[in-house]
Design a protein around this motif. Sequence first.
Motif, short mmCIF file in Angstrom:
data_model
loop_
_atom_site.label_atom_id
_atom_site.label_comp_id
_atom_site.label_asym_id
_atom_site.label_seq_id
_atom_site.Cartn_x
_atom_site.Cartn_y
_atom_site.Cartn_z
N SER A 1 31.54 -12.38 36.33
CA SER A 1 30.50 -13.03 35.54
C SER A 1 29.28 -12.15 35.30
CB SER A 1 30.05 -14.34 36.23
OG SER A 1 29.52 -14.08 37.52
N VAL A 2 29.08 -11.12 36.11
CA VAL A 2 27.93 -10.23 35.95
C VAL A 2 28.39 -8.95 35.26
CG1 VAL A 2 26.11 -8.96 37.13
CG2 VAL A 2 26.87 -11.16 38.03
N ASP B 1 21.03 -9.81 35.70
CA ASP B 1 21.79 -9.73 34.46
C ASP B 1 22.88 -8.67 34.47
OD1 ASP B 1 20.05 -11.63 33.08
OD2 ASP B 1 18.55 -10.03 33.18
N ALA C 1 24.39 -12.44 41.14
CA ALA C 1 24.81 -13.54 40.28
C ALA C 1 24.09 -14.83 40.62
CB ALA C 1 26.33 -13.74 40.40
N TRP D 1 28.83 -5.16 34.40
CA TRP D 1 28.64 -4.00 35.26
C TRP D 1 29.37 -2.80 34.67
CZ3 TRP D 1 32.72 -1.46 37.78
CH2 TRP D 1 33.96 -2.11 37.73
N PHE E 1 26.99 -8.25 44.63
CA PHE E 1 27.30 -8.89 43.36
C PHE E 1 27.06 -10.40 43.45
CE2 PHE E 1 29.25 -5.08 41.72
CZ PHE E 1 29.33 -5.27 40.35
#
Length: 271
Positions: free
Chosen positions: A176-177, A150, A145, A179, A141
């Motif tokens: 922030s990503v 994205d 990031a 998923w 992850f």
Amino acid sequence: MPEPGPSVVEIDDPADPRLADYRDLRDVQLRRLLEVEHGLFLAEGEKVVRRAVEAGYAPRSFLMAPRWVDGLADVLATTTAPCYVLAETLVEQVTGFHVHRGALASMHRRPLPSVAEVLDGASSVLVLEDVVDHTNVGAIFRSGAALGFDAVLLAPRTADPLYRRAVKVGMGAVFSVPWTRLPEWRDALPALSAAGFTTVALTLADDAVPLEDAVRGLDRVALVLGSEGHGLSRAWQDAADRRAIIPMAAGVDSLNVAAASAVACYVTARR
């Protein structure tokens, strides 16, 4: 340290039942059951706690030693969740280890979005099949990031990216990503192809080409990585649009999946 108020509660008994969310953090199996049952996850460290709250996750409570309260005073001011303050030696008794970065927060999980929601507007996606080590998931992850990916999609058996160790290693990148988990494992890659992505499987297959060649010129790409032990399943290797390899020096055939993800994200981001 601020005077104890409605949200700051000093505790001197490590057996206090209000600290139940923070007990036995080293016991992975126990934590999985507790966190799923109660819909929570743990954030560790001032930066990670801050990022979780800023990302919109609602705190259940906080746990920290006195010297960390001032540093998170602005975060505490945004919520009515209690902040339990204990001596550092007592924090260690509760959690089972020394909390090096001083603060913990128990956060409410949120319902996972649909695959379509996660893919909306995305052009670079990571897809993980059965990556079971929380440290590796967190590192992947973080690589995604940092290198502009994205979204991340997880096969059902992939480790929980909200498990404390994964969140910590990833420095809160999971916040922030976008998923989610794939509801259907077997048809996941054909579905991505149908959605306009070229699926590129990292594999040692005989027909694998150098990754740089596999991703060159692609508009929307989904990088597919497999488990720590056996790599990608044969089903996913066969289902991928392309099979790619990171070229290695003689005598070494592969990298740890977390290291491979960093290299692969770097190459793909510059396609």
